[in-house]
Design a protein around this motif. Structure first.
Motif, PDB file in Angstrom:
ATOM      1  N   THR A 118      42.195 -35.062 -20.655  1.00  0.00           N
ATOM      2  CA  THR A 118      41.756 -36.428 -20.963  1.00  0.00           C
ATOM      3  C   THR A 118      42.272 -36.815 -22.340  1.00  0.00           C
ATOM      4  N   GLU A 119      42.979 -37.926 -22.397  1.00  0.00           N
ATOM      5  CA  GLU A 119      43.492 -38.398 -23.686  1.00  0.00           C
ATOM      6  C   GLU A 119      42.365 -39.115 -24.417  1.00  0.00           C
ATOM      7  N   PRO A 120      42.212 -38.896 -25.707  1.00  0.00           N
ATOM      8  CA  PRO A 120      41.203 -39.662 -26.435  1.00  0.00           C
ATOM      9  C   PRO A 120      41.640 -41.124 -26.558  1.00  0.00           C
ATOM     10  N   SER A 121      40.692 -42.059 -26.559  1.00  0.00           N
ATOM     11  CA  SER A 121      41.078 -43.473 -26.730  1.00  0.00           C
ATOM     12  C   SER A 121      41.438 -43.705 -28.197  1.00  0.00           C
ATOM     13  N   ARG A 122      42.252 -44.695 -28.466  1.00  0.00           N
ATOM     14  CA  ARG A 122      42.664 -44.951 -29.852  1.00  0.00           C
ATOM     15  C   ARG A 122      43.006 -46.422 -30.031  1.00  0.00           C
ATOM     16  N   GLU A 123      42.960 -46.873 -31.274  1.00  0.00           N
ATOM     17  CA  GLU A 123      43.337 -48.252 -31.582  1.00  0.00           C
ATOM     18  C   GLU A 123      44.834 -48.316 -31.759  1.00  0.00           C
ATOM     19  N   ILE A 124      45.462 -49.348 -31.199  1.00  0.00           N
ATOM     20  CA  ILE A 124      46.910 -49.449 -31.435  1.00  0.00           C
ATOM     21  C   ILE A 124      47.253 -50.829 -31.975  1.00  0.00           C
ATOM     22  N   ASN A 125      48.395 -50.865 -32.632  1.00  0.00           N
ATOM     23  CA  ASN A 125      48.892 -52.051 -33.307  1.00  0.00           C
ATOM     24  C   ASN A 125      49.376 -53.113 -32.297  1.00  0.00           C
ATOM     25  N   VAL A 126      49.045 -54.392 -32.522  1.00  0.00           N
ATOM     26  CA  VAL A 126      49.652 -55.456 -31.703  1.00  0.00           C
ATOM     27  C   VAL A 126      50.966 -55.848 -32.381  1.00  0.00           C
ATOM     28  N   TYR A 127      52.045 -55.518 -31.742  1.00  0.00           N
ATOM     29  CA  TYR A 127      53.388 -55.695 -32.316  1.00  0.00           C
ATOM     30  C   TYR A 127      53.814 -57.153 -32.279  1.00  0.00           C
ATOM     31  N   HIS A 128      53.414 -57.874 -31.187  1.00  0.00           N
ATOM     32  CA  HIS A 128      53.929 -59.235 -31.015  1.00  0.00           C
ATOM     33  C   HIS A 128      53.047 -59.984 -30.015  1.00  0.00           C
ATOM     34  N   GLU A 129      53.022 -61.323 -30.145  1.00  0.00           N
ATOM     35  CA  GLU A 129      52.348 -62.149 -29.126  1.00  0.00           C
ATOM     36  C   GLU A 129      53.345 -63.175 -28.617  1.00  0.00           C
ATOM     37  N   ALA A 130      53.356 -63.382 -27.309  1.00  0.00           N
ATOM     38  CA  ALA A 130      54.340 -64.298 -26.717  1.00  0.00           C
ATOM     39  C   ALA A 130      53.700 -65.041 -25.556  1.00  0.00           C
ATOM     40  N   ASP A 131      54.429 -66.047 -25.039  1.00  0.00           N
ATOM     41  CA  ASP A 131      53.971 -66.673 -23.795  1.00  0.00           C
ATOM     42  C   ASP A 131      54.318 -65.759 -22.623  1.00  0.00           C
ATOM     43  N   VAL A 132      55.595 -65.343 -22.599  1.00  0.00           N
ATOM     44  CA  VAL A 132      56.083 -64.537 -21.467  1.00  0.00           C
ATOM     45  C   VAL A 132      56.615 -63.202 -21.990  1.00  0.00           C
ATOM     46  N   ILE A 133      56.164 -62.127 -21.369  1.00  0.00           N
ATOM     47  CA  ILE A 133      56.702 -60.793 -21.683  1.00  0.00           C
ATOM     48  C   ILE A 133      57.476 -60.327 -20.454  1.00  0.00           C
ATOM     49  N   VAL A 134      58.750 -60.030 -20.669  1.00  0.00           N
ATOM     50  CA  VAL A 134      59.541 -59.469 -19.563  1.00  0.00           C
ATOM     51  C   VAL A 134      59.816 -58.011 -19.900  1.00  0.00           C
ATOM     52  N   VAL A 135      59.497 -57.127 -18.978  1.00  0.00           N
ATOM     53  CA  VAL A 135      59.760 -55.700 -19.204  1.00  0.00           C
ATOM     54  C   VAL A 135      60.909 -55.288 -18.284  1.00  0.00           C
ATOM     55  N   GLY A 136      61.993 -54.785 -18.890  1.00  0.00           N
ATOM     56  CA  GLY A 136      63.179 -54.398 -18.127  1.00  0.00           C
ATOM     57  C   GLY A 136      64.250 -55.461 -18.224  1.00  0.00           C
ATOM     58  N   GLY A 137      65.432 -55.058 -18.736  1.00  0.00           N
ATOM     59  CA  GLY A 137      66.498 -56.044 -18.993  1.00  0.00           C
ATOM     60  C   GLY A 137      67.693 -55.891 -18.077  1.00  0.00           C
ATOM     61  N   GLY A 138      67.459 -55.537 -16.804  1.00  0.00           N
ATOM     62  CA  GLY A 138      68.542 -55.489 -15.817  1.00  0.00           C
ATOM     63  C   GLY A 138      68.829 -56.891 -15.291  1.00  0.00           C
ATOM     64  N   PRO A 139      69.572 -56.993 -14.175  1.00  0.00           N
ATOM     65  CA  PRO A 139      69.897 -58.311 -13.622  1.00  0.00           C
ATOM     66  C   PRO A 139      68.654 -59.188 -13.416  1.00  0.00           C
ATOM     67  N   GLY A 140      67.569 -58.594 -12.878  1.00  0.00           N
ATOM     68  CA  GLY A 140      66.353 -59.376 -12.635  1.00  0.00           C
ATOM     69  C   GLY A 140      65.652 -59.763 -13.923  1.00  0.00           C
ATOM     70  N   GLY A 141      65.386 -58.773 -14.777  1.00  0.00           N
ATOM     71  CA  GLY A 141      64.620 -59.026 -16.002  1.00  0.00           C
ATOM     72  C   GLY A 141      65.372 -59.884 -17.003  1.00  0.00           C
ATOM     73  N   HIS A 142      66.669 -59.634 -17.142  1.00  0.00           N
ATOM     74  CA  HIS A 142      67.466 -60.439 -18.079  1.00  0.00           C
ATOM     75  C   HIS A 142      67.437 -61.902 -17.652  1.00  0.00           C
ATOM     76  N   SER A 143      67.659 -62.148 -16.369  1.00  0.00           N
ATOM     77  CA  SER A 143      67.669 -63.540 -15.889  1.00  0.00           C
ATOM     78  C   SER A 143      66.294 -64.171 -16.093  1.00  0.00           C
ATOM     79  N   ALA A 144      65.244 -63.391 -15.864  1.00  0.00           N
ATOM     80  CA  ALA A 144      63.885 -63.932 -16.039  1.00  0.00           C
ATOM     81  C   ALA A 144      63.660 -64.325 -17.498  1.00  0.00           C
ATOM     82  N   ALA A 145      64.082 -63.474 -18.418  1.00  0.00           N
ATOM     83  CA  ALA A 145      63.831 -63.748 -19.836  1.00  0.00           C
ATOM     84  C   ALA A 145      64.612 -64.972 -20.298  1.00  0.00           C
ATOM     85  N   VAL A 146      65.889 -65.044 -19.906  1.00  0.00           N
ATOM     86  CA  VAL A 146      66.716 -66.180 -20.339  1.00  0.00           C
ATOM     87  C   VAL A 146      66.143 -67.479 -19.755  1.00  0.00           C
TER      88      VAL A 146
END
Ligand SMILES: Cc1cc2nc3c(=O)[nH]c(=O)nc-3n(C[C@H](O)[C@H](O)[C@H](O)COP(=O)(O)OP(=O)(O)OC[C@H]3O[C@@H](n4cnc5c(N)ncnc54)[C@H](O)[C@@H]3O)c2cc1C
Length: 454
Positions: A11-39
């Motif tokens: 069991t991993e202990p829970s921990r506080e983590i840093n919020v790196y960024h806030e956005a309207d849209v987060i796209v994870v993965g920059g292949g043909p699908g993700g890149h087109s979605a982000a652009v």
């Protein structure tokens, strides 16, 4: 197959983590699908961040060395897939040596001289007609994909591995990612999974089907490599002169390598890319991924030695490079509001909310196109989530045929555009007016034949 390690848990202990960024849209993965979605999301006004695990964009189309962008048209003069995938090609065309493929005026041609020019360019002459199929320089494609992201104002986070969706009351609120800077969070209004493998679907609570069928392409992992200093013209002349011998040699190459190896023309006459596959492996199982990398490297050495010795045109060739990214064709498939099926594919079923029209790969027959509805990008239950690319909602037969690079670009462009429009109108993507989406896609250059502008 279960790894021994999975038998024991901690069991991993829970921990506080840093919020790196806030956005309207987060796209994870920059292949043909993700890149087109982000652009598309950024161009439609959404503050967008694109999170990619490697140091470049493009997924299979660059890191995977899958450099053939095929079937953007069905053999007629009409183009079925355009939009952002077309923009890649327009940009690459301006770079000397950036791409090779038929000129626009040659699309749909049956002129024997034109057919002769392109007959050895893979997937270009189908049923005696020219299709829009291009082969690209993957390094230049990486560059222009960066340009598109930068110009659209997308915040890019490379070397960042999306590991988990942050969910509250059935709605995805952000993601957690790992990088050299540690484990951090990004908060957003809509999250688009463009990982190809649907990596966020389990933690987002979205229903999906992760089963692989060893008989289908989708279960075939690969490690593409390229061969340089070959004489592709000589190889083609040999194939034309003695097709029987050429076929025999391909069979012997397969035996020497221990798997299927197919040389396909590269973006230059002295470079080929070697398509290959090992069936029955899962792209979400680390043991299978490791096995694939080690096995194909061995096969490459024996297969390549055979090629150099026996296949005309490869006498002086060398292994130019191997893909930095494992070749993955199919993986988790979202269970969405609509599941595209093999029957839909064969019957040419149309939808009111079509967001991509895809030419069939083989001879067109009675139903030359497959229609992808927007609902195939929207999870059946989870809110605030869309998918872009090969993890779209589909059964295993449809997914097997509808995951080509142009298909994923078209679905990605629709997902990104939908996310931005939903945010603009303050609604869930599920509630988006599909006519607004279609109109916006058409205005920004998607082809969508059969869908009319208001
Ligand atoms: C050997 C082989 C031959 C093929 N031949 C062709 C062909 O000739 N023409 C064709 O059009 N298609 C071909 N395909 C299919 C096509 O390449 C893929 O189906 C297509 O690239 C899928 O696009 P995608 O954007 O959905 O996923 P991918 O191209 O896989 O891109 C996914 C992206 O997400 C990133 N990513 C993944 N997980 C994470 C994570 N957790 N966090 C952050 N980033 C992540 C990856 O690094 C990658 O950049 C082939 C595939 C293979 C393997």
């Amino acid at each position: 197959m279960k790894s021994d390690l999975t038998l024991k848990t901690i069991t991993e202990p829970s921990r506080e983590i840093n919020v790196y960024h806030e956005a309207d849209v987060i796209v994870v993965g920059g292949g043909p699908g993700g890149h087109s979605a982000a652009v598309a999301a950024a161009r439609n006004g959404a503050r967008t961040i694109l999170v990619e695990r490697y140091g470049h964009l493009g997924g299979m189309a660059t890191g995977g060395l899958v450099i053939l962008i095929p079937h953007m048209s069905d053999g007629s003069k009409e183009q079925q897939i355009a939009g952002l995938c077309q923009e890649w090609l327009d940009r690459l065309e301006k770079i000397p040596g950036g791409m090779v493929g038929p000129k626009r005026e040659e699309i749909g041609s049956t002129d024997p001289a034109v057919l002769a020019r392109w007959k050895n360019h893979f997937s270009t002459v189908v049923d005696g007609k020219i299709r829009l199929t291009w082969t690209v320089d993957p390094e230049m494609l990486k560059c222009i994909m960066n340009d598109m992201v930068e110009e659209a104002g997308v915040k890019l986070s490379l070397h960042s591995w999306g590991t988990q969706a942050i969910v509250d009351k059935g709605r995805v609120q952000g993601i957690i990612f790992e990088s050299k800077s540690g484990r951090q969070a990004i908060l957003g209004k809509i999250i688009i999974d463009g990982t190809g493998d649907g990596d966020l679907l389990p933690s987002a609570g979205a229903e999906f089907d992760g089963a692989i069928d060893p008989k289908l392409r989708s279960s075939m992992l690969a490690l593409v490599f390229r061969v340089g200093n070959c004489d592709f013209k000589k190889y083609n002349e040999f194939r034309e002169k003695d097709p029987k011998k050429a076929q025999e040699l391909m069979g012997e190459l397969g035996k020497a390598a221990g798997t299927f190896f197919l040389p396909i023309a590269g973006h230059r006459d002295d470079v080929v890319w070697m398509n290959n596959w090992i069936p029955g492996l899962s792209s979400t199982n680390v043991e299978d991924l490791t096995k694939l990398e080690v096995s194909v490297r061995k096969m490459m050495r024996t297969g390549f030695a055979f090629m150099r010795k026996n296949i005309p045109g490869f006498e002086n060739s060398f292994i130019l490079d191997t893909a930095s990214q494992t070749g993955t064709r199919g993986s988790r498939r979202l269970v969405g509001e609509y599941i595209v099926t093999g029957d839909d594919m064969n019957s040419g079923k149309k939808h009111d909310d079509t967001i991509a029209v895809i030419p069939k790969i083989g001879p067109p027959g009675d139903n030359p196109h497959v229609h992808i509805p927007y609902r195939a990008l929207v999870p059946a239950k989870t809110e605030g989530l869309l998918v872009a690319g090969r993890s779209f909602s589909s059964d295993k037969f449809a997914n097997d045929m509808l995951n080509l690079i142009p298909h994923c670009c078209a679905m990605g462009e629709a997902a990104g555009t939908a996310a931005a429009l939903a945010i603009k109108h303050g609604i869930s993507p599920r509630k988006l007016d599909y006519r607004l989406l279609q109109n916006t896609l058409l205005k920004q250059g998607a082809a969508l034949p059969g869908v009319e502008l208001d």
